[in-house]
Design a protein around this motif. Structure first.
Motif, PDB file in Angstrom:
ATOM      1  N   THR A   6       0.797  -1.225   0.000  1.00 59.29           N
ATOM      2  CA  THR A   6       0.000   0.000   0.000  1.00 59.29           C
ATOM      3  C   THR A   6       0.830   1.277   0.000  1.00 59.29           C
ATOM      4  OG1 THR A   6      -0.140  -0.058   2.412  1.00 59.29           O
ATOM      5  CG2 THR A   6      -1.922  -1.127   1.164  1.00 59.29           C
ATOM      6  N   MET A  46      -3.200  -3.474  -4.424  1.00 57.71           N
ATOM      7  CA  MET A  46      -4.466  -3.520  -3.698  1.00 57.71           C
ATOM      8  C   MET A  46      -5.144  -4.847  -3.974  1.00 57.71           C
ATOM      9  SD  MET A  46      -6.758  -0.824  -5.942  1.00 57.71           S
ATOM     10  CE  MET A  46      -5.681   0.492  -5.416  1.00 57.71           C
ATOM     11  N   THR A  50     -10.875  -4.322  -2.939  1.00 50.98           N
ATOM     12  CA  THR A  50     -10.615  -2.893  -2.856  1.00 50.98           C
ATOM     13  C   THR A  50     -10.717  -2.239  -4.226  1.00 50.98           C
ATOM     14  OG1 THR A  50      -9.163  -3.184  -0.963  1.00 50.98           O
ATOM     15  CG2 THR A  50      -8.901  -1.158  -2.229  1.00 50.98           C
ATOM     16  N   ASP A  53     -14.361  -1.916  -5.316  1.00 49.35           N
ATOM     17  CA  ASP A  53     -15.024  -0.829  -4.599  1.00 49.35           C
ATOM     18  C   ASP A  53     -14.617   0.533  -5.161  1.00 49.35           C
ATOM     19  OD1 ASP A  53     -16.401  -2.508  -2.919  1.00 49.35           O
ATOM     20  OD2 ASP A  53     -14.894  -2.454  -1.339  1.00 49.35           O
ATOM     21  N   GLN A  76      -3.459   6.596  -3.009  1.00 46.08           N
ATOM     22  CA  GLN A  76      -3.217   5.581  -1.990  1.00 46.08           C
ATOM     23  C   GLN A  76      -1.749   5.169  -1.960  1.00 46.08           C
ATOM     24  OE1 GLN A  76      -4.698   1.618  -2.597  1.00 46.08           O
ATOM     25  NE2 GLN A  76      -5.085   1.309  -0.420  1.00 46.08           N
ATOM     26  N   LEU A 190     -14.963  -0.703   2.937  1.00 46.83           N
ATOM     27  CA  LEU A 190     -14.032  -0.317   1.895  1.00 46.83           C
ATOM     28  C   LEU A 190     -12.615  -0.341   2.463  1.00 46.83           C
ATOM     29  CD1 LEU A 190     -13.463   0.798  -0.934  1.00 46.83           C
ATOM     30  CD2 LEU A 190     -13.808   3.085  -0.010  1.00 46.83           C
ATOM     31  N   ALA A 191     -11.834  -1.314   2.054  1.00 55.73           N
ATOM     32  CA  ALA A 191     -10.470  -1.458   2.551  1.00 55.73           C
ATOM     33  C   ALA A 191      -9.536  -0.581   1.727  1.00 55.73           C
ATOM     34  CB  ALA A 191     -10.033  -2.919   2.479  1.00 55.73           C
ATOM     35  N   PHE A 192      -9.690   0.721   1.890  1.00 54.26           N
ATOM     36  CA  PHE A 192      -8.912   1.649   1.084  1.00 54.26           C
ATOM     37  C   PHE A 192      -8.482   2.811   1.958  1.00 54.26           C
ATOM     38  CE2 PHE A 192      -8.129   5.109  -1.830  1.00 54.26           C
ATOM     39  CZ  PHE A 192      -7.513   4.491  -2.893  1.00 54.26           C
ATOM     40  N   ASP A 323     -17.583   4.863   1.943  1.00 57.67           N
ATOM     41  CA  ASP A 323     -18.123   3.661   2.575  1.00 57.67           C
ATOM     42  C   ASP A 323     -19.487   3.929   3.199  1.00 57.67           C
ATOM     43  OD1 ASP A 323     -17.761   0.888   3.190  1.00 57.67           O
ATOM     44  OD2 ASP A 323     -17.525   1.474   5.285  1.00 57.67           O
TER      45      ASP A 323
END
Length: 397
Positions: A6, A46, A50, A53, A76, A190-192, A323
């Motif tokens: 990331t 990612m 992710t 989304d 990101q 949301l895994a961001f 999210d």
């Protein structure tokens, strides 16, 4: 399997996106496929979830979806500088190509009867028809959406104005919110990591709104062509739902009737934009370089920055809140209505100006039909079809 990586640096982001900007032909849907292969499959920046989304968010927002996904990936990976590096590297190859094309068109003088231009305009008919058909299949899924699209089509044909097009989108959103059924909510998170604090995001959203509201008045007060260019292209970038092709009617209505760009030049640039990699929104770069009375470099720079600025502000402003928003089923109703209206607007543009200007005799009808068949049935890429049509026009027409 190793977890996604990331963190990185802006130079790394720049080099990856520069390669994509030089090789990503095929439009926004193809771009998203290239991005997935690169960032989920190859580089593991990612996860699959992710990325999905992130694509959902950028499809929800107005603006160029693939460019917005790229901006978010850069954000990101390497913060604000990474976001700029991703946008610049992915965009600059097609900007340079289209500005050079604009300079070449200007040097040619009167191009209205050129065979290659007639081929390009006929190919534009096929490209837009192909886009309308594809969007209809995916976005017009029931009678209500069909009615919204038809109403927008008729309205824009009867009153051809950029303001009416904006009104049609707004009406479509209201009709979708009122008449369409709720979509199922989303349970996943949301895994961001957006790297944007919520208070800062609010500032970006406020800046987006202030520019949208204030630019027309500033343009009138300033009374300059550069200010008008910035206002026109900013507004187009802020209001376009459904991908790059939909920017066509907004920009045509704002540049051709006002005399900034002549009709033949406009369609020549639109055809050329299909033949270069990267985002179709760089068509703005061609138009900016073609505006009468403004230096080509200044016009291209102002138009390019203006049309992409709303997309960047919306990405920065919405990521921290996405999210929460995506869990609201009512949000999807409004955007579904807007998308249906977009189909109607693009269908109207297919008739006027694209078909009227592109099909002027039996020969250009044949080129348009062959181009559409190549796109729809033979699945050839748009850039290859456009180049082929221009060559046929140069030799035959």
């Amino acid at each position: 399997m190793n977890p996604p990586q990331t963190r990185g640096n802006a130079l790394e982001v720049f080099l990856v996106f520069l390669r994509l900007g030089l090789t990503s032909f095929g439009g926004p849907t193809a771009h998203l496929g290239y991005f997935r292969d690169e960032f989920v499959g190859r580089r593991r920046w990612m996860s699959e979830k992710t990325y999905a989304d992130l694509v959902a968010l950028c499809q929800f927002l107005p603006g160029p979806a693939s460019s917005q996904v790229g901006m978010a990936v850069g954000l990101q990976r390497a913060g604000y500088l990474g976001m700029f590096a991703a946008w610049f590297a992915f965009t600059i190859p097609s900007v340079i190509a289209l500005v050079l094309f604009a300079l070449g068109v200007a040097a040619m003088g009167d191009i209205s009867d050129a065979g290659w231009l007639r081929g390009l305009k006929a190919a534009a008919v096929a490209v837009v028809a192909h886009a309308v058909l594809g969007m209809t299949k995916s976005l017009i899924t029931d009678k209500i959406r069909a009615g919204i699209a038809l109403a927008a089509f008729i309205l824009v044909l009867l009153v051809p104005s950029p303001f009416v097009q904006v009104g049609a989108i707004a009406i479509g959103m209201g009709a979708g919110f009122t008449l369409l059924k709720d979509q199922p909510g989303v349970d996943e998170t949301l895994a961001f990591t957006s790297r944007v604090p919520r208070k800062t995001a609010v500032v970006f959203l406020a800046l987006f709104a202030v520019l949208f509201a204030a630019l027309p008045a500033l343009t009138v007060a300033g009374n300059s062509t550069a200010a008008y260019i910035f206002d026109t292209f900013y507004r187009a970038g802020a209001l376009v739902f459904g991908g790059g092709h939909v920017v066509l009617p907004l920009l045509e209505g704002a540049t051709v009737p006002t005399g900034l760009v002549d009709h033949d030049t406009f369609l020549a640039g639109y055809g050329a934009a299909q033949a270069v990699p990267g985002p179709l929104f760089t068509f703005a770069s061609f138009l900016g370089a073609s505006v009468q009375g403004v230096h080509w470099l200044a016009g291209a720079t102002v138009a390019t920055i203006a049309i992409f600025l709303p997309a960047s502000l919306l990405v920065l402003g919405t990521l921290p809140f996405w999210d929460d928003l995506r869990r609201r089923p009512t949000a999807s109703r409004a955007i579904a209505g807007a998308n249906a209206a977009v189909v109607g607007i693009l269908a109207a543009a297919l008739y006027d100006p694209v078909f009227i200007a592109g099909v002027t005799d039996v020969a250009t009808m044949a080129v348009a039909a062959a181009s559409f068949t190549a796109l729809q049935s033979w699945k050839l890429p748009a850039w290859a079809v456009v180049i082929g049509a221009a060559l046929v026009g140069w030799v035959v027409l």
